[in-house]
Design an enzyme around this catalytic site. Structure first.
Site, PDB file in Angstrom:
ATOM      1  N   ASP A 258       0.409   5.092   1.987  1.00  0.00           N
ATOM      2  CA  ASP A 258      -0.365   5.487   3.161  1.00  0.00           C
ATOM      3  C   ASP A 258      -1.556   6.382   2.796  1.00  0.00           C
ATOM      4  O   ASP A 258      -1.394   7.398   2.105  1.00  0.00           O
ATOM      5  CB  ASP A 258       0.547   6.188   4.176  1.00  0.00           C
ATOM      6  CG  ASP A 258       1.551   5.208   4.762  1.00  0.00           C
ATOM      7  OD1 ASP A 258       1.169   4.041   4.983  1.00  0.00           O
ATOM      8  OD2 ASP A 258       2.713   5.592   4.966  1.00  0.00           O
TER       9      ASP A 258
ATOM     10  N   ARG B   9       5.002   6.786  13.893  1.00  0.00           N
ATOM     11  CA  ARG B   9       5.041   7.287  12.511  1.00  0.00           C
ATOM     12  C   ARG B   9       4.506   8.706  12.443  1.00  0.00           C
ATOM     13  O   ARG B   9       3.447   9.006  13.008  1.00  0.00           O
ATOM     14  CB  ARG B   9       4.199   6.393  11.593  1.00  0.00           C
ATOM     15  CG  ARG B   9       4.448   6.712  10.124  1.00  0.00           C
ATOM     16  CD  ARG B   9       3.564   5.875   9.209  1.00  0.00           C
ATOM     17  NE  ARG B   9       2.338   6.579   8.893  1.00  0.00           N
ATOM     18  CZ  ARG B   9       1.274   6.017   8.322  1.00  0.00           C
ATOM     19  NH1 ARG B   9       1.277   4.737   8.032  1.00  0.00           N
ATOM     20  NH2 ARG B   9       0.198   6.741   8.058  1.00  0.00           N
TER      21      ARG B   9
ATOM     22  N   HIS C 287       4.788   0.135   0.219  1.00  0.00           N
ATOM     23  CA  HIS C 287       5.510  -0.638   1.221  1.00  0.00           C
ATOM     24  C   HIS C 287       4.611  -1.722   1.796  1.00  0.00           C
ATOM     25  O   HIS C 287       3.389  -1.661   1.683  1.00  0.00           O
ATOM     26  CB  HIS C 287       6.076   0.264   2.321  1.00  0.00           C
ATOM     27  CG  HIS C 287       5.043   1.094   3.023  1.00  0.00           C
ATOM     28  ND1 HIS C 287       4.465   2.211   2.456  1.00  0.00           N
ATOM     29  CD2 HIS C 287       4.476   0.973   4.251  1.00  0.00           C
ATOM     30  CE1 HIS C 287       3.602   2.745   3.300  1.00  0.00           C
ATOM     31  NE2 HIS C 287       3.575   2.002   4.391  1.00  0.00           N
TER      32      HIS C 287
ATOM     33  N   HIS D 148       0.837  -1.207   0.000  1.00  0.00           N
ATOM     34  CA  HIS D 148       0.000   0.000   0.000  1.00  0.00           C
ATOM     35  C   HIS D 148       0.867   1.250   0.000  1.00  0.00           C
ATOM     36  O   HIS D 148       2.069   1.194   0.258  1.00  0.00           O
ATOM     37  CB  HIS D 148      -0.918   0.024   1.233  1.00  0.00           C
ATOM     38  CG  HIS D 148      -0.167   0.185   2.526  1.00  0.00           C
ATOM     39  ND1 HIS D 148       0.619  -0.806   3.065  1.00  0.00           N
ATOM     40  CD2 HIS D 148      -0.065   1.234   3.371  1.00  0.00           C
ATOM     41  CE1 HIS D 148       1.165  -0.384   4.187  1.00  0.00           C
ATOM     42  NE2 HIS D 148       0.768   0.854   4.395  1.00  0.00           N
TER      43      HIS D 148
HETATM   44  C1  SIN Z   1       3.069   1.517   7.911  1.00  0.00           C
HETATM   45  O1  SIN Z   1       2.479   1.160   6.904  1.00  0.00           O
HETATM   46  O2  SIN Z   1       3.125   2.694   8.249  1.00  0.00           O
HETATM   47  C2  SIN Z   1       3.799   0.506   8.778  1.00  0.00           C
HETATM   48  C3  SIN Z   1       5.069   0.083   8.162  1.00  0.00           C
HETATM   49  C4  SIN Z   1       5.867  -0.790   9.088  1.00  0.00           C
HETATM   50  O3  SIN Z   1       5.444  -1.026  10.221  1.00  0.00           O
HETATM   51  O4  SIN Z   1       6.941  -1.227   8.686  1.00  0.00           O
END
Ligand code: SIN
Length: 272
Positions: free
Chosen positions: A103, A263, A248, A101
């Site tokens: 974000d 984050r 990611h 995805h």
């Molecule tokens: C996310 O999608 O923000 C999480 C990524 C992660 O935990 O590596």
């Protein structure tokens, strides 16, 4: 006082670079900021090690790249609306970020970047994979590039963030917006594939079976390892990715160990 020397080591020619010689807890000089920004645009995701930051320092680093985004549907950290807790432990049934995805692409103006700092990591496992959507676009034939360039797709998040386990939140809102299937990066001018299996639910103007088949092909296409890099976390590592041209996927192979961090997400603009 002289600044430490910045060194940039690409993980491969397509995506990902590790930066050393920086302490992100202190403000960057204008020259260093310029170098980090240029490296981010060139490598799509930057990795930093041994960064001990307070939440305020984490947010201050994010603000160098734009205003911070506040998630519309997931509770933020108390007292810090711009910070998301990313935590998995023995009580978790899933890991945030599992599955390819970008974000919150359901936003009308989806975030440009995200900066994740992990404080606690499993003994092994818990890596995050990143994929270049420039490379995914460029690997398609002229026929597919032309076909996709006139299409737009629906991105929404109720089916993701409305599930039990994402936490009830006062005033929670879900989003649904349309974006071009191929977007042009506003800073580099490069074209990138812009559909993702997390939030994109259908292609506008297609019969349901056509849309499902097209998206299934594209979701399979982006899984090609030639478009990827993989990051193994240590305590106090940071990954800083560009949501406009990279996807990611957080692995979840370490249950019931703890993986814990924060984050900060940078607001973006409307894809074109
Ligand atoms: C996310 O999608 O923000 C999480 C990524 C992660 O935990 O590596």
């Amino acid at each position: 006082m002289t600044e430490p020397e910045l060194s940039i080591s690409p993980l491969n020619p397509v995506i990902g670079a590790e930066l050393t010689g920086l302490d992100l807890s202190v403000p960057l000089s204008p020259e260093t900021f310029k170098s980090v920004h240029a490296a981010w645009l060139e490598h799509l995701v930057l990795f930093f090690r041994d960064q001990v930051l307070t939440l305020e320092q984490h947010k201050a680093f994010g603000r160098l790249f734009g205003e911070l985004h506040v998630h519309p549907s997931v509770p933020s950290l108390e007292g810090h609306p711009e910070v998301l807790l990313i935590r998995t432990d023995e009580n978790s049934k899933r890991a945030a970020g599992y599955g390819w995805h970008t974000d919150v692409s359901c936003e009308a103006e989806p975030p440009s970047g995200s900066i994740l700092r992990l404080e606690q990591v499993p003994v092994s496992g818990g890596d995050t994979l990143f994929a270049s959507m420039y490379a995914a676009y460029e690997a398609l034939s002229d026929h597919w590039q032309g076909f996709l360039s006139s299409l737009s797709a629906v991105h929404e998040n109720e089916h993701v963030h409305g599930r039990p386990g994402y936490g009830a939140m006062e005033g929670r809102e879900f989003r649904k917006n349309e974006h071009p299937v191929i977007r042009t990066h506003p800073e580099t001018g490069r074209k990138a594939l812009y559909v993702n299996s997390g939030f994109t639910t259908r292609i506008r103007g297609m019969r349901p079976a056509e849309s499902r088949a097209t998206l299934a092909f594209l979701y399979h296409h982006i899984q090609h390892p030639d478009f990827h890099c993989r990051f193994s976390w240590q305590p106090n590592s940071i990954a800083f990715w560009d949501n406009r041209c990279a996807q990611h996927h957080a692995t979840f192979d370490y249950y019931p160990q703890v993986r814990h961090g924060y984050r900060v997400t940078i607001a973006g603009d409307r894809p074109f």
